[in-house]
Design an enzyme around this catalytic site. Structure first.
Site, PDB file in Angstrom:
ATOM      1  N   ARG A   7      -2.517  -3.339 -17.919  1.00 51.95           N
ATOM      2  CA  ARG A   7      -3.761  -2.544 -17.917  1.00 51.95           C
ATOM      3  C   ARG A   7      -3.646  -1.447 -16.876  1.00 51.95           C
ATOM      4  O   ARG A   7      -3.561  -1.724 -15.681  1.00 51.95           O
ATOM      5  CB  ARG A   7      -4.957  -3.425 -17.564  1.00 51.95           C
ATOM      6  CG  ARG A   7      -5.245  -4.478 -18.592  1.00 51.95           C
ATOM      7  CD  ARG A   7      -6.594  -5.092 -18.355  1.00 51.95           C
ATOM      8  NE  ARG A   7      -7.602  -4.366 -19.071  1.00 51.95           N
ATOM      9  CZ  ARG A   7      -7.909  -4.589 -20.352  1.00 51.95           C
ATOM     10  NH1 ARG A   7      -7.284  -5.504 -21.036  1.00 51.95           N
ATOM     11  NH2 ARG A   7      -8.864  -3.897 -20.941  1.00 51.95           N
ATOM     12  N   ASP A  61      -7.370  12.574 -25.270  1.00 47.63           N
ATOM     13  CA  ASP A  61      -7.359  11.193 -24.764  1.00 47.63           C
ATOM     14  C   ASP A  61      -6.671  10.367 -25.840  1.00 47.63           C
ATOM     15  O   ASP A  61      -7.258  10.065 -26.877  1.00 47.63           O
ATOM     16  CB  ASP A  61      -8.811  10.743 -24.549  1.00 47.63           C
ATOM     17  CG  ASP A  61      -8.903   9.314 -24.048  1.00 47.63           C
ATOM     18  OD1 ASP A  61      -7.915   8.575 -24.174  1.00 47.63           O
ATOM     19  OD2 ASP A  61      -9.979   8.936 -23.539  1.00 47.63           O
ATOM     20  N   TYR A 114       0.841  -1.202   0.000  1.00 49.42           N
ATOM     21  CA  TYR A 114       0.000   0.000   0.000  1.00 49.42           C
ATOM     22  C   TYR A 114       0.872   1.247   0.000  1.00 49.42           C
ATOM     23  O   TYR A 114       1.863   1.307   0.719  1.00 49.42           O
ATOM     24  CB  TYR A 114      -0.905   0.025   1.238  1.00 49.42           C
ATOM     25  CG  TYR A 114      -2.354  -0.173   0.847  1.00 49.42           C
ATOM     26  CD1 TYR A 114      -3.008   0.788   0.094  1.00 49.42           C
ATOM     27  CD2 TYR A 114      -3.044  -1.325   1.200  1.00 49.42           C
ATOM     28  CE1 TYR A 114      -4.319   0.605  -0.311  1.00 49.42           C
ATOM     29  CE2 TYR A 114      -4.359  -1.519   0.807  1.00 49.42           C
ATOM     30  CZ  TYR A 114      -4.994  -0.548   0.053  1.00 49.42           C
ATOM     31  OH  TYR A 114      -6.275  -0.723  -0.355  1.00 49.42           O
ATOM     32  N   LYS A 147      -2.873  -0.548 -24.717  1.00 50.16           N
ATOM     33  CA  LYS A 147      -3.302  -0.694 -26.112  1.00 50.16           C
ATOM     34  C   LYS A 147      -2.049  -0.671 -27.006  1.00 50.16           C
ATOM     35  O   LYS A 147      -1.235  -1.561 -26.869  1.00 50.16           O
ATOM     36  CB  LYS A 147      -4.328   0.398 -26.461  1.00 50.16           C
ATOM     37  CG  LYS A 147      -5.602   0.282 -25.593  1.00 50.16           C
ATOM     38  CD  LYS A 147      -6.670   1.270 -25.993  1.00 50.16           C
ATOM     39  CE  LYS A 147      -7.974   1.036 -25.254  1.00 50.16           C
ATOM     40  NZ  LYS A 147      -8.114   1.860 -24.034  1.00 50.16           N
ATOM     41  N   THR A 194      -4.684   5.154 -21.631  1.00 55.04           N
ATOM     42  CA  THR A 194      -4.477   3.850 -21.026  1.00 55.04           C
ATOM     43  C   THR A 194      -3.047   3.437 -21.347  1.00 55.04           C
ATOM     44  O   THR A 194      -2.327   4.137 -22.067  1.00 55.04           O
ATOM     45  CB  THR A 194      -5.438   2.789 -21.601  1.00 55.04           C
ATOM     46  OG1 THR A 194      -5.351   2.828 -23.025  1.00 55.04           O
ATOM     47  CG2 THR A 194      -6.873   3.044 -21.167  1.00 55.04           C
ATOM     48  N   GLU A 240      -0.588   4.874  -0.506  1.00 56.34           N
ATOM     49  CA  GLU A 240      -1.379   6.082  -0.796  1.00 56.34           C
ATOM     50  C   GLU A 240      -0.506   7.327  -0.675  1.00 56.34           C
ATOM     51  O   GLU A 240       0.286   7.453   0.268  1.00 56.34           O
ATOM     52  CB  GLU A 240      -2.565   6.170   0.167  1.00 56.34           C
ATOM     53  CG  GLU A 240      -3.651   5.192  -0.222  1.00 56.34           C
ATOM     54  CD  GLU A 240      -4.874   5.266   0.670  1.00 56.34           C
ATOM     55  OE1 GLU A 240      -4.957   6.166   1.528  1.00 56.34           O
ATOM     56  OE2 GLU A 240      -5.746   4.393   0.491  1.00 56.34           O
TER      57      GLU A 240
HETATM   58  N1  DSN Z   1     -13.292  -0.269 -24.572  1.00 53.06           N
HETATM   59  C1  DSN Z   1     -12.143   0.389 -25.117  1.00 53.06           C
HETATM   60  C2  DSN Z   1     -12.016   0.094 -26.580  1.00 53.06           C
HETATM   61  O1  DSN Z   1     -12.204  -1.040 -26.938  1.00 53.06           O
HETATM   62  O2  DSN Z   1     -11.739   0.989 -27.374  1.00 53.06           O
HETATM   63  C3  DSN Z   1     -12.219   1.798 -24.863  1.00 53.06           C
HETATM   64  O3  DSN Z   1     -12.487   2.008 -23.530  1.00 53.06           O
END
Ligand code: DSN
Length: 420
Positions: A237, A202, A56, A231, A228, A58
């Protein structure tokens, strides 16, 4: 060893071990075309599955609410310094649990309930958290949504400017989940400046393309950039927020204690590893390869009579209207899954069908490119899709394609997998 044993997973929980082995097998034997998915490297997986999950912490480095942070502080500082160098950012927060919490932190940092915000509509390729009506961001804020042009399905910057002048939003979002063309960040900046809005980009889908030099960067142009990490960036993640130094304190306070508790330190370590990998020259080749593959696949599909939205792609994904082939997006997606090709059904702009059974599919090349597949394999994917679309109801047809897909997959080991 106290009341616990230290057995390996296969002995301690054979059911979960079997399921994980099954997912390894699926990710190996199928061609994964979901535009938001990828393969994280073995090194990223090791860091993410590490002992750092036990801790932890924080707060932020050297200002924590728990003791014993000698290692955790270094991990978080390393992740931040690598990301700053990679993206040329003034400030980075690596604690958001994923993309949606990262975006909520931006609202919490700058908006009060009822404020006006603007984003790309979900059916036009935006994200739920950019103000969609069913999202908290469409319920707690006055959301104005812009779209794409009817004529060419590209973002209509004239409409963005007109709506911004009319509604004077506090935040202007630019960012997409299902849009195949390059985003013009300087044009959004000019609109935000004209109406006194904060510009938030974003870049969740394109972060790997941005740091790999295959898409222009919003960092340094937008006030805040969210992303994120799993990707095109190929990390675990997670989420991250980049911002100008002037906004650092507002962003950090919004993430913790505003929105979240303890950061996921094992994920932070995985992000640091991904940043290290993305700084290597081969990552630039990867990012270029993702786009080359997407262009090759889009043009091969168009040649076979699929309705490629905007006629092609500039990035890692394409949207394809499949109704010209006598199928809905869901019918084709389900048949393709049986044939070993995994993608998601997706609305296309101005779709007359409902989102749960829309006209299109979304196809992305980040994962196949991580396996080393090139444009020759993209042509085979187009051919397989064509054969599936011609006879989607024939189990024999689907099984034959699945066998061929599996044979090709066997030649391209995927990073991070453990296949017996
Ligand atoms: N669900 C994601 C996507 O597949 O683009 C975006 O949050």
């Amino acid at each position: 060893m106290g009341p616990f044993t230290d057995k390996p997973l296969a002995e301690s929980d054979p059911q979960i071990a079997r399921l994980i082995a099954g997912e390894n097998r699926l990710e190996h034997d199928k061609i994964r075309l979901i535009a938001s998915e990828n393969y994280a490297s073995r090194a990223v997986m090791e860091a993410t599955g590490s002992v750092l999950a036990n801790k932890y912490s924080e707060g932020y480095a050297h200002k924590r609410y728990y003791e014993g942070q000698q290692v955790i502080d270094e991990v978080e500082e390393l992740a931040i310094s690598r990301l700053k160098a990679l993206f040329g950012a003034e400030h980075v927060n690596v604690q958001p649990y994923s993309g949606s919490p990262a975006n909520l932190a931006v609202y919490f940092a700058f908006c009060a309930p009822g404020d006006t915000i603007m984003g790309l509509a979900l059916p036009a390729g935006g994200h739920l958290t950019h103000g969609h009506s069913v999202s908290i961001t469409g319920k707690y804020f006055k959301s104005v949504q812009y779209g794409v042009r009817k004529t060419d399905h590209r973002i209509d910057l004239d409409e963005v400017r007109d709506l911004a002048r009319q509604h004077r939003p506090k935040l202007l979002w630019c960012g997409t989940t299902a849009y195949p063309r390059t985003l013009d960040f300087p044009a959004f900046r000019a609109i935000a400046d004209e109406v006194g809005a904060l510009l938030v980009a974003d870049m969740a889908h394109i972060a790997g393309l941005v740091c790999g030099g295959a898409h222009p960067s919003p960092v340094g142009i937008a006030d805040v950039v969210t992303s994120t990490t799993h990707k095109t960036f190929r990390g675990p993640r997670g989420g991250m927020i980049f911002c100008k130094a002037a906004h650092a304190s507002a962003i950090d306070k919004a993430v913790f204690p505003g929105l979240q508790g303890g950061p996921h330190n094992h994920v932070t370590a995985g992000i640091a590893v991904a940043a290290c990998e993305a700084a290597r020259p081969e990552f630039k080749a990867y990012a270029r390869g993702v786009v080359e593959n997407a262009k090759a696949l889009a043009s091969a599909l168009a040649e076979r009579g699929f309705g490629v939205v905007t006629g092609g792609t500039d990035n890692h994904l394409m949207l394809v209207d499949v109704t010209s082939r006598g199928l809905t997006g869901k019918q084709l997606a389900q048949a393709l899954d049986k044939a070993g090709l995994v993608l998601n059904y997706n609305s296309v702009p101005f779709d007359p069908r409902k989102p749960f059974d829309p006209s299109g599919v979304r196809i992305g090349t980040p994962a196949v490119t991580s396996r080393g597949m090139g444009t020759d394999v993209m042509l085979r994917i187009a051919e397989w899709m064509d054969r599936v679309a011609k006879d989607a109801g024939s189990e024999d047809n689907l099984a034959k394609v699945a066998r061929e897909v599996k044979e090709v997959c066997a030649k391209y080991p995927a990073p991070g997998l453990r296949v017996e």
